[in-house]
Write a protein that holds these residues in place. Structure first.
Motif, PDB file in Angstrom:
ATOM      1  N   THR A  27       0.816  -1.173   0.145  1.00  0.00           N
ATOM      2  CA  THR A  27      -0.132   0.019   0.092  1.00  0.00           C
ATOM      3  C   THR A  27       0.929   1.112  -0.053  1.00  0.00           C
ATOM      4  O   THR A  27       0.681   2.166  -0.772  1.00  0.00           O
ATOM      5  N   LEU A 158      -5.755  -0.259  -2.827  1.00  0.00           N
ATOM      6  CA  LEU A 158      -6.284   0.557  -1.576  1.00  0.00           C
ATOM      7  C   LEU A 158      -5.561   1.865  -1.609  1.00  0.00           C
ATOM      8  O   LEU A 158      -5.842   2.998  -1.455  1.00  0.00           O
ATOM      9  N   SER A 162      -7.051   5.380  -1.970  1.00  0.00           N
ATOM     10  CA  SER A 162      -7.051   6.123  -0.603  1.00  0.00           C
ATOM     11  C   SER A 162      -6.379   7.707  -1.133  1.00  0.00           C
ATOM     12  O   SER A 162      -6.820   8.680  -0.538  1.00  0.00           O
ATOM     13  N   SER A 174      -3.487   3.984   6.900  1.00  0.00           N
ATOM     14  CA  SER A 174      -3.664   2.790   6.539  1.00  0.00           C
ATOM     15  C   SER A 174      -2.800   1.774   6.653  1.00  0.00           C
ATOM     16  O   SER A 174      -2.687   0.675   7.015  1.00  0.00           O
ATOM     17  N   LEU A 177      -1.984   0.892  10.286  1.00  0.00           N
ATOM     18  CA  LEU A 177      -2.864  -0.006  10.741  1.00  0.00           C
ATOM     19  C   LEU A 177      -2.533  -1.656  10.448  1.00  0.00           C
ATOM     20  O   LEU A 177      -2.593  -2.615  11.111  1.00  0.00           O
TER      21      LEU A 177
END
Length: 441
Positions: A27, A158, A162, A174, A177
């Motif tokens: 990501t 993602l 995002s 993110s 996380l």
């Protein structure tokens, strides 16, 4: 064999932690460059520098990471690096909320996360080898690499979405996380990890007399520089591993240049939105998932050498089609999806097969240093590849620069075809030159 692995609760925890960690990493590999391009209007030169900064730890820290991982418990290294990456990205998110998330901050974040990722990746490979038997390596790698495929599916999509739809701090948060999830999963592994270089297993919560919560340490007599030298000498003295290093170096250097131009080519030459760029990149994920499945079957049927060379030709050659695309029509997007799917399938087939070869021919006590040495040689020049990509895009234009960079990736299968890797058969050699099944319990 896969059923035995999946019934192992600790293997499942390792799988979940690795999946979450890879998802966070993939990501961020999209979020940080796309944020620089779309939000900060970074040019080709600055994007090349940003990617080079994130990849510089591979060159600077890989050998040290290998010596460290072979000296300490690999899972401890993984847990600590997950926690540190979560903190670093959380701090970046706070900086964004305070209006301090400029290019200098991105450089710091990219370098920090890159350095911690080097440690995690070396430790992960060593931890896996210490957890399973050698006759489970190929299928175990297939399962774990399949989780990386899931990260390649979700991570770029993602990341692209995002950056386009959320505030930059939330997009970066993110990643924090995902690393937090990995931290929790890996902490729950209860099996005692065998100590490096044949030492007795060290329980996860063993304590030293007078030093609570500190595990017994290996002997201090072996200096880091000697351990690094041993790793370099071992890899240099093994014909298969030498070939892996050279082929990996050719691929990674050219791939770094290709991706730098690619991340500019899609939004600026094809005029694709950030979410569409993420979708196109995510197509490598389903392909990589298929490649992981094929890696559990094809090498044993056709031979590891044949699979390595042919898959590298097909996967790397697919990217040569991208410079021929024009416009942002549905046909262009479908063509990108197809190209990335093919690339993901065959590059993952190469990745899993190469990893199995490396693990099979390497003694347990040398796993971390061998992985780090190959990472150092194979990926150490990626910062220069990223800089080259930025130069090609700036001086030659996006289309010509992408074509030249993608053509350079064909050097990798040429190196493998001319090396002992091409002659590997259905059964892998073991550390002492026997079969990989020798010495199994």
């Amino acid at each position: 064999m896969p059923s035995l692995l999946w019934r192992d609760a600790d293997f499942r925890r390792l799988w979940l932690g690795q999946t979450a960690s890879q998802l966070g990493e993939h990501t961020m590999l999209v979020v940080l460059p796309l944020y620089a391009v779309l939000a900060l209007d970074a040019g080709a030169d600055r994007l090349g520098v940003l990617r080079a900064v994130g990849q510089a730890p591979i060159l600077l820290l890989s050998l040290l990471a290998g010596a460290w991982v072979d000296r300490w418990r690999a899972r401890t290294v993984m847990v600590l690096t997950d926690a540190a990456r979560a903190v670093a990205l959380g701090a970046a998110a706070v900086a964004g909320l305070l209006g301090l998330l400029g290019l200098p901050t991105l450089f710091v974040v990219a370098f920090t996360v890159g350095a911690l990722s080097v440690l995690f990746d070396v430790a992960y490979q060593a931890s896996f080898v210490r957890m399973v038997r050698r006759d489970q390596l190929v299928r175990g790698n297939s399962a774990l690499e399949g989780s990386r495929s899931a990260a390649q599916i979700g991570g770029p999509a993602l990341g692209g979405a995002s950056v386009s739809l959320l505030l930059a701090p939330l997009a970066i948060a993110s990643g924090a996380l995902f690393f937090a999830v990995s931290f929790v999963s890996l902490r729950r592994i209860r099996r005692a990890e065998p100590g490096p270089e044949g030492m007795a297993p060290v329980p996860e919560h063993a304590e030293r007399p007078g030093h609570p919560h500190r595990p017994e340490r290996p002997e201090r007599t072996s200096r880091v520089r000697h351990r690094i030298h041993d790793g370099l000498r071992f890899v240099a003295g093994n014909a298969w591993l030498r070939a892996v290093c050279l082929a990996s170096a050719a691929f990674q250097f050219s791939f770094a240049a290709t991706m730098t131009v690619y991340l500019l080519f899609l939004p600026r030459e094809l005029h694709l939105a950030g979410a569409t760029v993420g979708l196109a990149l995510a197509a490598t994920g389903p392909g990589a998932l298929l490649g992981s499945v094929l890696a559990a079957r094809l090498p044993g049927r056709f031979g590891h050498g044949v699979v390595l060379v042919s898959a590298a030709v097909l996967g790397n050659g697919a990217l040569l089609c991208v410079p021929a695309l024009h416009g942002s029509s549905a046909v262009t997007v479908l063509a990108l999806l197809a190209v990335n799917f093919v690339f993901g399938t065959f590059s993952q087939l190469v990745n899993v097969t190469v990893m199995s070869v490396r693990q099979a021919v390497t003694p347990d006590g040398m796993q971390g240093r061998a992985a780090a040495t190959i990472t150092f040689v194979g990926m150490g020049f990626t910062p220069f590849g990223s800089l080259l990509g930025g130069f090609l895009a700036q001086e030659w234009g996006l289309r010509a620069g992408l074509l030249v960079a993608a053509a350079g990736m064909m050097l990798s299968p040429l190196v493998m075809a001319a090396s002992p890797l091409a002659r590997l058969g259905r059964v892998l050699p073991g550390p002492a030159g026997g079969t990989a099944a020798d010495g199994m319990t």
